[in-house]
Design a protein around this motif. Structure first.
Motif, PDB file in Angstrom:
ATOM      1  N   SER A 275       0.890  -1.207  -0.032  1.00 49.14           N
ATOM      2  CA  SER A 275       0.178  -0.141  -0.158  1.00 49.14           C
ATOM      3  C   SER A 275       0.823   1.066  -0.047  1.00 49.14           C
ATOM      4  O   SER A 275       0.385   2.271  -0.674  1.00 49.14           O
ATOM      5  N   LEU A 276       1.871   1.119   0.565  1.00 46.40           N
ATOM      6  CA  LEU A 276       3.067   2.182   0.852  1.00 46.40           C
ATOM      7  C   LEU A 276       3.670   2.476  -0.677  1.00 46.40           C
ATOM      8  O   LEU A 276       3.749   3.718  -1.237  1.00 46.40           O
ATOM      9  N   ASN A 277       4.145   1.558  -1.164  1.00 47.95           N
ATOM     10  CA  ASN A 277       4.846   1.629  -2.395  1.00 47.95           C
ATOM     11  C   ASN A 277       4.070   1.900  -3.694  1.00 47.95           C
ATOM     12  O   ASN A 277       4.721   2.270  -4.580  1.00 47.95           O
ATOM     13  N   THR A 278       3.086   1.659  -3.574  1.00 45.80           N
ATOM     14  CA  THR A 278       1.660   1.888  -4.648  1.00 45.80           C
ATOM     15  C   THR A 278       0.970   3.145  -4.418  1.00 45.80           C
ATOM     16  O   THR A 278       0.064   3.577  -5.149  1.00 45.80           O
ATOM     17  N   SER A 279       1.236   3.812  -3.232  1.00 43.40           N
ATOM     18  CA  SER A 279       0.401   4.869  -2.843  1.00 43.40           C
ATOM     19  C   SER A 279      -1.179   4.698  -2.670  1.00 43.40           C
ATOM     20  O   SER A 279      -1.686   5.361  -3.293  1.00 43.40           O
ATOM     21  N   ASN A 280      -1.512   3.685  -2.263  1.00 38.67           N
ATOM     22  CA  ASN A 280      -2.746   3.214  -2.250  1.00 38.67           C
ATOM     23  C   ASN A 280      -3.525   3.231  -0.863  1.00 38.67           C
ATOM     24  O   ASN A 280      -3.355   2.593   0.067  1.00 38.67           O
ATOM     25  N   ALA A 281      -4.175   4.629  -0.630  1.00 37.43           N
ATOM     26  CA  ALA A 281      -4.667   4.821   0.587  1.00 37.43           C
ATOM     27  C   ALA A 281      -5.827   4.010   0.830  1.00 37.43           C
ATOM     28  O   ALA A 281      -5.961   3.824   2.345  1.00 37.43           O
ATOM     29  N   LYS A 282      -6.636   3.565  -0.098  1.00 38.63           N
ATOM     30  CA  LYS A 282      -7.714   2.745   0.480  1.00 38.63           C
ATOM     31  C   LYS A 282      -7.117   1.354   0.858  1.00 38.63           C
ATOM     32  O   LYS A 282      -7.745   0.836   1.880  1.00 38.63           O
ATOM     33  N   LEU A 283      -6.270   0.971   0.196  1.00 33.17           N
ATOM     34  CA  LEU A 283      -5.585  -0.403   0.686  1.00 33.17           C
ATOM     35  C   LEU A 283      -4.997  -0.199   2.143  1.00 33.17           C
ATOM     36  O   LEU A 283      -5.131  -1.253   2.865  1.00 33.17           O
ATOM     37  N   ALA A 284      -4.453   0.938   2.230  1.00 35.81           N
ATOM     38  CA  ALA A 284      -3.898   0.985   3.628  1.00 35.81           C
ATOM     39  C   ALA A 284      -5.073   1.195   4.731  1.00 35.81           C
ATOM     40  O   ALA A 284      -4.700   0.486   5.651  1.00 35.81           O
ATOM     41  N   GLN A 285      -6.142   1.828   4.359  1.00 32.97           N
ATOM     42  CA  GLN A 285      -6.959   2.161   5.296  1.00 32.97           C
ATOM     43  C   GLN A 285      -7.700   0.648   5.603  1.00 32.97           C
ATOM     44  O   GLN A 285      -8.339   0.516   6.679  1.00 32.97           O
ATOM     45  N   SER A 286      -7.688  -0.167   4.612  1.00 36.21           N
ATOM     46  CA  SER A 286      -8.551  -1.351   4.844  1.00 36.21           C
ATOM     47  C   SER A 286      -7.821  -2.465   5.842  1.00 36.21           C
ATOM     48  O   SER A 286      -8.423  -3.353   6.427  1.00 36.21           O
ATOM     49  N   LEU A 287      -6.332  -2.097   5.972  1.00 36.32           N
ATOM     50  CA  LEU A 287      -5.705  -3.014   7.024  1.00 36.32           C
ATOM     51  C   LEU A 287      -5.832  -2.719   8.567  1.00 36.32           C
ATOM     52  O   LEU A 287      -5.238  -3.163   9.440  1.00 36.32           O
ATOM     53  N   TYR A 288      -6.571  -1.413   8.594  1.00 33.52           N
ATOM     54  CA  TYR A 288      -6.827  -1.020  10.120  1.00 33.52           C
ATOM     55  C   TYR A 288      -8.406  -1.356  10.740  1.00 33.52           C
ATOM     56  O   TYR A 288      -9.000  -1.667   9.943  1.00 33.52           O
ATOM     57  N   THR A 289      -8.142  -1.476  12.173  1.00 35.43           N
ATOM     58  CA  THR A 289      -9.365  -1.795  12.524  1.00 35.43           C
ATOM     59  C   THR A 289     -10.244  -0.589  12.357  1.00 35.43           C
ATOM     60  O   THR A 289      -9.687   0.662  11.976  1.00 35.43           O
ATOM     61  N   LYS A 290     -11.593  -0.501  12.723  1.00 38.03           N
ATOM     62  CA  LYS A 290     -12.347   0.736  12.533  1.00 38.03           C
ATOM     63  C   LYS A 290     -12.245   1.664  13.463  1.00 38.03           C
ATOM     64  O   LYS A 290     -12.295   2.792  13.001  1.00 38.03           O
ATOM     65  N   ASP A 291     -11.452   1.574  14.463  1.00 36.18           N
ATOM     66  CA  ASP A 291     -11.106   2.584  15.527  1.00 36.18           C
ATOM     67  C   ASP A 291      -9.668   2.759  15.434  1.00 36.18           C
ATOM     68  O   ASP A 291      -9.059   3.391  16.550  1.00 36.18           O
ATOM     69  N   GLY A 292      -9.033   2.358  14.432  1.00 36.46           N
ATOM     70  CA  GLY A 292      -7.596   2.327  14.411  1.00 36.46           C
ATOM     71  C   GLY A 292      -7.150   3.612  14.319  1.00 36.46           C
ATOM     72  O   GLY A 292      -7.680   4.851  14.025  1.00 36.46           O
ATOM     73  N   VAL A 293      -5.700   3.686  14.508  1.00 37.92           N
ATOM     74  CA  VAL A 293      -5.012   5.289  14.793  1.00 37.92           C
ATOM     75  C   VAL A 293      -3.741   5.113  14.166  1.00 37.92           C
ATOM     76  O   VAL A 293      -2.773   4.032  14.288  1.00 37.92           O
ATOM     77  N   PHE A 294      -3.540   5.995  13.072  1.00 34.98           N
ATOM     78  CA  PHE A 294      -2.259   6.284  12.406  1.00 34.98           C
ATOM     79  C   PHE A 294      -1.503   7.382  13.157  1.00 34.98           C
ATOM     80  O   PHE A 294      -2.238   8.321  12.683  1.00 34.98           O
ATOM     81  N   MET A 295      -0.364   7.250  13.357  1.00 37.24           N
ATOM     82  CA  MET A 295       0.357   8.495  14.098  1.00 37.24           C
ATOM     83  C   MET A 295       1.598   8.723  13.021  1.00 37.24           C
ATOM     84  O   MET A 295       2.759   8.207  13.420  1.00 37.24           O
ATOM     85  N   PRO A 296       1.503   9.372  11.961  1.00 36.26           N
ATOM     86  CA  PRO A 296       2.560   9.920  11.158  1.00 36.26           C
ATOM     87  C   PRO A 296       3.572  10.870  11.759  1.00 36.26           C
ATOM     88  O   PRO A 296       3.173  11.842  12.590  1.00 36.26           O
ATOM     89  N   THR A 297       4.736  10.836  11.724  1.00 39.37           N
ATOM     90  CA  THR A 297       5.664  12.065  12.149  1.00 39.37           C
ATOM     91  C   THR A 297       5.489  13.596  11.651  1.00 39.37           C
ATOM     92  O   THR A 297       4.925  13.456  10.454  1.00 39.37           O
TER      93      THR A 297
END
Length: 128
Positions: free
Chosen positions: A16-38
Motif C-alpha cells: 500500500s505504501l509503495n503503490t500510494s494506495n490509501a484505500k488499501l492502507a485504510q483497509s488494513l486498520y481496525t475501524k477505530d484504528g489510529v495512524f500516527m505519522p511523524t
C-alpha cells in the motif's frame, strides 16, 4: 501461525505504501484504528486514516522495504517492531532522497482477522 499472518499483513501494508494506495492502507486498520505519522496530525478511525494516507501520498512517493525485528502475540493483541529503508520522492520538487524509519505496530484480531490497531513511526538516520 499468528506471526505468519502478521507478516503477511505487513507485506500488504508495504505494498500500500509503495503503490500510494490509501484505500488499501485504510483497509488494513481496525475501524477505530489510529495512524500516527511523524510531524502530522493523527488519523483516527477509518475516515481519518484514509484522509491521512491520501495527504501523505499526495506529498510523496515511497519505495521502501520493511525489516521485521520482533513480533509478539498475546491472545487477540500483538505488536511488531520493524524498520524500513528505501527512498522517498517528494512530489513538490521531484527530488528523491533516502528514507529510513523505525516503526511500532499494535495489532488486534477482530472477527478472526489481524488488523492494525495503532501505528507510529519516526525517522532514523538513513545509512549509506
Amino acid at each position: 501461525m499468528f506471526k505468519q499472518k502478521i507478516e503477511e499483513l505487513l507485506s500488504v501494508y508495504k505494498k500500500s505504501l509503495n503503490t500510494s494506495n490509501a484505500k488499501l492502507a485504510q483497509s488494513l486498520y481496525t475501524k477505530d484504528g489510529v495512524f500516527m505519522p511523524t510531524e502530522a496530525p493523527s488519523g483516527i478511525g477509518s475516515e481519518g486514516i484514509l484522509k491521512s494516507y491520501e495527504f501523505v501520498f499526495s506529498q510523496i512517493h515511497l519505495n521502501i522495504e520493511f525489516f521485521i525485528e520482533e513480533i509478539v502475540v498475546e491472545g487477540n493483541m500483538a505488536f511488531a517492531v520493524t524498520s524500513s529503508k528505501g527512498t522517498v520522492k517528494v512530489h513538490a520538487n521531484g527530488v528523491e532522497v533516502p528514507e529510513a524509519n523505525r516503526e511500532l505496530f499494535v495489532f488486534e484480531k477482530a472477527n478472526g482477522e489481524w488488523k492494525i490497531a495503532r501505528y507510529m513511526f519516526n525517522k532514523t538516520e538513513p545509512k549509506g
